[in-house]
Write a protein that holds these residues in place. Structure first.
Motif, PDB file in Angstrom:
ATOM      1  N   MET A  37       0.768  -1.092  -0.124  1.00  0.00           N
ATOM      2  CA  MET A  37       0.024  -0.194   0.019  1.00  0.00           C
ATOM      3  C   MET A  37       1.012   1.192   0.201  1.00  0.00           C
ATOM      4  N   ILE A  38       0.521   2.269  -0.652  1.00  0.00           N
ATOM      5  CA  ILE A  38       0.913   3.722  -0.740  1.00  0.00           C
ATOM      6  C   ILE A  38       0.127   4.656  -0.455  1.00  0.00           C
ATOM      7  N   VAL A  39       0.406   5.719   0.445  1.00  0.00           N
ATOM      8  CA  VAL A  39      -0.339   6.829   0.750  1.00  0.00           C
ATOM      9  C   VAL A  39       0.064   7.934   0.118  1.00  0.00           C
ATOM     10  N   PHE A  40      -1.086   8.727  -0.637  1.00  0.00           N
ATOM     11  CA  PHE A  40      -0.340   9.915  -1.288  1.00  0.00           C
ATOM     12  C   PHE A  40      -1.229  11.202  -0.440  1.00  0.00           C
ATOM     13  N   ASP A  41      -0.577  12.378  -0.281  1.00  0.00           N
ATOM     14  CA  ASP A  41      -1.263  13.497   0.087  1.00  0.00           C
ATOM     15  C   ASP A  41      -2.011  14.196  -1.023  1.00  0.00           C
ATOM     16  N   LEU A  42      -3.414  14.181  -1.209  1.00  0.00           N
ATOM     17  CA  LEU A  42      -3.888  14.565  -2.167  1.00  0.00           C
ATOM     18  C   LEU A  42      -4.566  16.024  -1.960  1.00  0.00           C
ATOM     19  N   GLN A  43      -4.742  17.056  -3.051  1.00  0.00           N
ATOM     20  CA  GLN A  43      -5.616  18.139  -2.810  1.00  0.00           C
ATOM     21  C   GLN A  43      -6.168  18.186  -4.078  1.00  0.00           C
ATOM     22  N   CYS A  44      -7.574  19.084  -3.603  1.00  0.00           N
ATOM     23  CA  CYS A  44      -8.396  19.073  -5.015  1.00  0.00           C
ATOM     24  C   CYS A  44      -8.271  20.787  -5.378  1.00  0.00           C
ATOM     25  N   ASP A  45      -9.108  21.072  -6.270  1.00  0.00           N
ATOM     26  CA  ASP A  45      -8.924  22.411  -6.862  1.00  0.00           C
ATOM     27  C   ASP A  45      -9.471  23.540  -5.844  1.00  0.00           C
ATOM     28  N   HIS A  46     -10.110  23.000  -4.943  1.00  0.00           N
ATOM     29  CA  HIS A  46     -10.694  23.832  -3.944  1.00  0.00           C
ATOM     30  C   HIS A  46      -9.474  24.091  -2.653  1.00  0.00           C
ATOM     31  N   SER A  47      -8.379  23.234  -2.740  1.00  0.00           N
ATOM     32  CA  SER A  47      -7.520  23.436  -1.602  1.00  0.00           C
ATOM     33  C   SER A  47      -7.857  22.546  -0.604  1.00  0.00           C
ATOM     34  N   HIS A  48      -8.592  21.550  -0.653  1.00  0.00           N
ATOM     35  CA  HIS A  48      -8.987  20.634   0.255  1.00  0.00           C
ATOM     36  C   HIS A  48      -7.722  19.374   0.310  1.00  0.00           C
ATOM     37  N   ARG A  49      -7.074  19.363   1.482  1.00  0.00           N
ATOM     38  CA  ARG A  49      -6.271  18.184   1.325  1.00  0.00           C
ATOM     39  C   ARG A  49      -6.563  17.299   2.177  1.00  0.00           C
ATOM     40  N   PHE A  50      -6.278  15.871   1.661  1.00  0.00           N
ATOM     41  CA  PHE A  50      -6.655  14.646   2.335  1.00  0.00           C
ATOM     42  C   PHE A  50      -5.736  13.497   1.902  1.00  0.00           C
ATOM     43  N   GLU A  51      -5.654  12.485   2.494  1.00  0.00           N
ATOM     44  CA  GLU A  51      -4.848  11.171   2.080  1.00  0.00           C
ATOM     45  C   GLU A  51      -5.716  10.137   1.108  1.00  0.00           C
ATOM     46  N   GLY A  52      -5.034   9.547   0.409  1.00  0.00           N
ATOM     47  CA  GLY A  52      -5.356   8.517  -0.555  1.00  0.00           C
ATOM     48  C   GLY A  52      -4.592   7.372  -0.465  1.00  0.00           C
ATOM     49  N   TRP A  53      -5.269   6.188   0.094  1.00  0.00           N
ATOM     50  CA  TRP A  53      -4.417   4.974   0.140  1.00  0.00           C
ATOM     51  C   TRP A  53      -4.781   4.268  -1.366  1.00  0.00           C
ATOM     52  N   PHE A  54      -3.668   3.622  -2.066  1.00  0.00           N
ATOM     53  CA  PHE A  54      -3.645   3.096  -3.030  1.00  0.00           C
ATOM     54  C   PHE A  54      -2.755   1.698  -3.054  1.00  0.00           C
ATOM     55  N   GLY A  55      -3.156   0.729  -3.824  1.00  0.00           N
ATOM     56  CA  GLY A  55      -2.221  -0.591  -3.838  1.00  0.00           C
ATOM     57  C   GLY A  55      -0.884  -0.195  -4.632  1.00  0.00           C
ATOM     58  N   SER A  56      -0.677   0.701  -5.241  1.00  0.00           N
ATOM     59  CA  SER A  56       0.300   0.984  -6.076  1.00  0.00           C
ATOM     60  C   SER A  56       0.415   2.543  -6.538  1.00  0.00           C
ATOM     61  N   SER A  57       1.399   2.861  -6.918  1.00  0.00           N
ATOM     62  CA  SER A  57       1.320   4.365  -8.001  1.00  0.00           C
ATOM     63  C   SER A  57       0.683   4.170  -9.166  1.00  0.00           C
ATOM     64  N   SER A  58       0.481   2.995  -9.756  1.00  0.00           N
ATOM     65  CA  SER A  58       0.016   2.917 -11.014  1.00  0.00           C
ATOM     66  C   SER A  58      -1.546   2.783 -10.754  1.00  0.00           C
ATOM     67  N   ASP A  59      -1.806   2.169  -9.606  1.00  0.00           N
ATOM     68  CA  ASP A  59      -3.603   1.996  -8.991  1.00  0.00           C
ATOM     69  C   ASP A  59      -3.955   3.529  -9.035  1.00  0.00           C
ATOM     70  N   TYR A  60      -3.283   4.446  -8.568  1.00  0.00           N
ATOM     71  CA  TYR A  60      -3.570   5.922  -8.200  1.00  0.00           C
ATOM     72  C   TYR A  60      -3.906   6.360  -9.527  1.00  0.00           C
ATOM     73  N   GLU A  61      -2.716   6.227 -10.596  1.00  0.00           N
ATOM     74  CA  GLU A  61      -3.008   6.814 -11.777  1.00  0.00           C
ATOM     75  C   GLU A  61      -4.116   6.366 -12.409  1.00  0.00           C
ATOM     76  N   GLU A  62      -4.469   5.002 -12.388  1.00  0.00           N
ATOM     77  CA  GLU A  62      -5.478   4.421 -13.125  1.00  0.00           C
ATOM     78  C   GLU A  62      -6.935   4.700 -12.482  1.00  0.00           C
ATOM     79  N   GLN A  63      -7.151   5.003 -11.454  1.00  0.00           N
ATOM     80  CA  GLN A  63      -8.136   5.483 -10.745  1.00  0.00           C
ATOM     81  C   GLN A  63      -8.284   6.902 -11.157  1.00  0.00           C
ATOM     82  N   GLN A  64      -7.573   7.762 -11.142  1.00  0.00           N
ATOM     83  CA  GLN A  64      -7.536   9.225 -11.683  1.00  0.00           C
ATOM     84  C   GLN A  64      -8.049   9.234 -12.767  1.00  0.00           C
TER      85      GLN A  64
END
Length: 71
Positions: free
Chosen positions: A1-28
């Motif tokens: 698992m990998i955790v990323f700090d994410l931010q939306c276009d309204h400057s809300h920050r939150f964590e996202g947990w993904f199986g891998s970096s490529s999983d994040y990219e695919e879901q994005q």
């Protein structure tokens, strides 16, 4: 698992947990990553501070205690 700090276009920050970096990219790309606060799909990885280790000339408390006990 990998955790990323994410931010939306309204400057809300939150964590996202993904199986891998490529999983994040695919879901994005599929529009599955959204802000939990406002629901925005305009989400990107937030800038993260690098992990910085302790100075090399310090010892942990357990090492110091063990050395003191041996004296």
């Amino acid at each position: 698992m990998i955790v990323f700090d994410l931010q939306c276009d309204h400057s809300h920050r939150f964590e996202g947990w993904f199986g891998s970096s490529s999983d994040y990219e695919e879901q994005q790309l599929r529009g599955l990553v959204t802000c939990p606060e406002c629901g925005s799909g305009e989400v990107s990885k937030a800038v993260m501070a690098p992990a910085v280790g302790a100075k090399g000339n310090t010892k942990s408390g357990t090492q110091n205690a063990a050395e003191s006990a041996g004296q």
